[in-house]
Design a protein around this motif. Sequence first.
Motif, PDB file in Angstrom:
ATOM      1  N   GLY A 115       3.282  -8.311   3.119  1.00 54.14           N
ATOM      2  CA  GLY A 115       4.084  -9.506   3.223  1.00 54.14           C
ATOM      3  C   GLY A 115       5.291  -9.433   4.124  1.00 54.14           C
ATOM      4  N   SER A 116       5.455  -8.338   4.840  1.00 54.18           N
ATOM      5  CA  SER A 116       6.594  -8.210   5.755  1.00 54.18           C
ATOM      6  C   SER A 116       6.283  -7.151   6.799  1.00 54.18           C
ATOM      7  N   VAL A 117       7.007  -7.216   7.919  1.00 54.73           N
ATOM      8  CA  VAL A 117       6.830  -6.230   8.984  1.00 54.73           C
ATOM      9  C   VAL A 117       7.269  -4.855   8.503  1.00 54.73           C
ATOM     10  N   SER A 118       8.404  -4.807   7.795  1.00 47.91           N
ATOM     11  CA  SER A 118       8.896  -3.509   7.323  1.00 47.91           C
ATOM     12  C   SER A 118       7.949  -2.905   6.288  1.00 47.91           C
ATOM     13  N   GLY A 119       7.404  -3.747   5.404  1.00 50.05           N
ATOM     14  CA  GLY A 119       6.446  -3.239   4.429  1.00 50.05           C
ATOM     15  C   GLY A 119       5.181  -2.726   5.080  1.00 50.05           C
ATOM     16  N   ALA A 120       4.683  -3.453   6.071  1.00 46.75           N
ATOM     17  CA  ALA A 120       3.496  -2.997   6.799  1.00 46.75           C
ATOM     18  C   ALA A 120       3.777  -1.687   7.519  1.00 46.75           C
ATOM     19  N   ALA A 121       4.962  -1.557   8.123  1.00 53.69           N
ATOM     20  CA  ALA A 121       5.323  -0.326   8.822  1.00 53.69           C
ATOM     21  C   ALA A 121       5.360   0.855   7.867  1.00 53.69           C
ATOM     22  N   ASP A 122       5.947   0.649   6.670  1.00 56.33           N
ATOM     23  CA  ASP A 122       5.988   1.730   5.680  1.00 56.33           C
ATOM     24  C   ASP A 122       4.581   2.117   5.244  1.00 56.33           C
ATOM     25  N   GLY A 123       3.726   1.121   5.001  1.00 55.23           N
ATOM     26  CA  GLY A 123       2.369   1.413   4.573  1.00 55.23           C
ATOM     27  C   GLY A 123       1.541   2.130   5.610  1.00 55.23           C
ATOM     28  N   LEU A 124       1.809   1.846   6.878  1.00 55.63           N
ATOM     29  CA  LEU A 124       1.048   2.462   7.973  1.00 55.63           C
ATOM     30  C   LEU A 124       1.715   3.725   8.515  1.00 55.63           C
ATOM     31  N   HIS A 125       2.941   4.023   8.030  1.00 53.96           N
ATOM     32  CA  HIS A 125       3.709   5.184   8.494  1.00 53.96           C
ATOM     33  C   HIS A 125       4.016   5.081   9.990  1.00 53.96           C
ATOM     34  N   VAL A 126       4.420   3.887  10.415  1.00 56.86           N
ATOM     35  CA  VAL A 126       4.810   3.662  11.812  1.00 56.86           C
ATOM     36  C   VAL A 126       6.138   2.900  11.810  1.00 56.86           C
ATOM     37  N   THR A 127       6.683   2.660  12.978  1.00 47.67           N
ATOM     38  CA  THR A 127       7.924   1.910  13.085  1.00 47.67           C
ATOM     39  C   THR A 127       7.646   0.406  13.060  1.00 47.67           C
ATOM     40  N   THR A 128       8.692  -0.358  12.763  1.00 51.84           N
ATOM     41  CA  THR A 128       8.537  -1.815  12.776  1.00 51.84           C
ATOM     42  C   THR A 128       8.228  -2.325  14.186  1.00 51.84           C
ATOM     43  N   SER A 129       8.783  -1.665  15.198  1.00 50.27           N
ATOM     44  CA  SER A 129       8.489  -2.091  16.572  1.00 50.27           C
ATOM     45  C   SER A 129       7.030  -1.857  16.919  1.00 50.27           C
ATOM     46  N   ALA A 130       6.435  -0.786  16.379  1.00 46.61           N
ATOM     47  CA  ALA A 130       5.008  -0.530  16.619  1.00 46.61           C
ATOM     48  C   ALA A 130       4.157  -1.629  15.997  1.00 46.61           C
ATOM     49  N   VAL A 131       4.549  -2.090  14.795  1.00 48.37           N
ATOM     50  CA  VAL A 131       3.825  -3.195  14.156  1.00 48.37           C
ATOM     51  C   VAL A 131       3.925  -4.453  15.017  1.00 48.37           C
ATOM     52  N   SER A 132       5.131  -4.760  15.494  1.00 49.60           N
ATOM     53  CA  SER A 132       5.332  -5.952  16.313  1.00 49.60           C
ATOM     54  C   SER A 132       4.518  -5.880  17.604  1.00 49.60           C
ATOM     55  N   GLN A 133       4.478  -4.703  18.214  1.00 47.95           N
ATOM     56  CA  GLN A 133       3.716  -4.539  19.466  1.00 47.95           C
ATOM     57  C   GLN A 133       2.227  -4.729  19.230  1.00 47.95           C
ATOM     58  N   GLN A 134       1.707  -4.155  18.130  1.00 47.36           N
ATOM     59  CA  GLN A 134       0.282  -4.300  17.825  1.00 47.36           C
ATOM     60  C   GLN A 134      -0.069  -5.767  17.570  1.00 47.36           C
ATOM     61  N   MET A 135       0.818  -6.468  16.885  1.00 46.67           N
ATOM     62  CA  MET A 135       0.541  -7.871  16.604  1.00 46.67           C
ATOM     63  C   MET A 135       0.606  -8.718  17.870  1.00 46.67           C
ATOM     64  N   ALA A 136       1.526  -8.407  18.753  1.00 42.61           N
ATOM     65  CA  ALA A 136       1.613  -9.146  20.013  1.00 42.61           C
ATOM     66  C   ALA A 136       0.332  -8.954  20.827  1.00 42.61           C
ATOM     67  N   LYS A 137      -0.187  -7.736  20.847  1.00 37.35           N
ATOM     68  CA  LYS A 137      -1.431  -7.468  21.568  1.00 37.35           C
ATOM     69  C   LYS A 137      -2.608  -8.187  20.920  1.00 37.35           C
TER      70      LYS A 137
ATOM     71  N   ASP B 133      -3.972  -6.483   8.572  1.00 36.10           N
ATOM     72  CA  ASP B 133      -4.301  -6.325   7.156  1.00 36.10           C
ATOM     73  C   ASP B 133      -3.084  -5.833   6.377  1.00 36.10           C
ATOM     74  N   ALA B 134      -2.348  -4.882   6.937  1.00 37.65           N
ATOM     75  CA  ALA B 134      -1.151  -4.371   6.267  1.00 37.65           C
ATOM     76  C   ALA B 134      -0.087  -5.453   6.132  1.00 37.65           C
ATOM     77  N   LEU B 135       0.064  -6.277   7.161  1.00 36.13           N
ATOM     78  CA  LEU B 135       1.015  -7.392   7.087  1.00 36.13           C
ATOM     79  C   LEU B 135       0.633  -8.370   5.973  1.00 36.13           C
ATOM     80  N   ALA B 136      -0.651  -8.659   5.875  1.00 43.27           N
ATOM     81  CA  ALA B 136      -1.112  -9.589   4.848  1.00 43.27           C
ATOM     82  C   ALA B 136      -0.894  -9.016   3.452  1.00 43.27           C
ATOM     83  N   ARG B 137      -1.084  -7.710   3.289  1.00 43.57           N
ATOM     84  CA  ARG B 137      -0.953  -7.091   1.973  1.00 43.57           C
ATOM     85  C   ARG B 137       0.487  -6.878   1.567  1.00 43.57           C
TER      86      ARG B 137
END
Length: 306
Positions: free
Chosen positions: A17-39, A11-15
């Motif tokens: 529009g980027s991995v870095s933006g989703a990471a900032d919105g979720l207060h996590v790292t970009t690698s954490a976003v990538s790992q969650q999406m891979a799972k 949902d954060a990625l969709a809102r």
Amino acid sequence: MLNLERLRTLDALARHGSVSGAADGLHVTTSAVSQQMAKLEREIGQPLLARNGRGVRLTDAGRLLADHAARIISQVELAQADVEAHRGRAVGELRIGAFPTAMRGLLPAALTALRADHPDLRARVREQEPEEAMAAVVRGDLDLALAIDWHNKRMPVPAELDRAHLLDDAADIAVPAGHPLAGRSGTSCISLAEFAADEWISWNEGQFCHEWLVFTLRGLGVEPRITHIAEEHHTQLAFVAAGLGVCVTPRLGRGPVPAGVRLLPVSDGVRRHVYAVWRADAARRPSVQAGVAALRAAASRPGPAH
């Protein structure tokens, strides 16, 4: 079964529009976003992201699932609000966004009161411009935001949000000590139109306060000569002290004024309206109610904004 946190990531990625933006919105790292999406892709069994230049985009399956994710998250948040309201206690986390002068002028007292009155409630604060903070409340990234508008120019509030007025923040004109009008400091009020020949120090272009300054001066028949741009009020005052121009300086959170600056009260009734906003569907949450009450109490205390 689909994992809720991974749906939040999608949902954060969709809102954003980027991995870095989703990471900032979720207060996590970009690698954490990538790992969650891979799972999540392994759970779904098909790709949800595709390369798009240096960034990524959602695939058709990704957009389909993101639409469902947004509805699921909305229902979960509504359920959490209902449970919290039924329990009747302010607990958990309260995420607040505030513009800089409110961070200094309101948040310390409000957060101290929240900690004392609601020890099971954890407040997290992010400094953010009002437009960005309100958008974050709409998205669900924040629970509360502090916003402003001006006496002669209102800021639109999204229909999904409720708001509560906190205070009216008077503003002065800051001029260098050697300015021809500096002698009127502390005496009679002055009109903004009297600064037609001056150079101005303003907020960043595109910000609501910058647009307000241009709108207001032009309404008085003055075409503003904006020479310097600085986001922070303290920086603007430093420029005034150096004799580089004049600026509007609200009183909330202003703090000590540098030597070499004179403050002139304005006869045009220049003031900001400061208010709190929150999602209408979260109005019954005790944590939101506690946050608004603490902000109202902080705003009612005697201070430079009054």
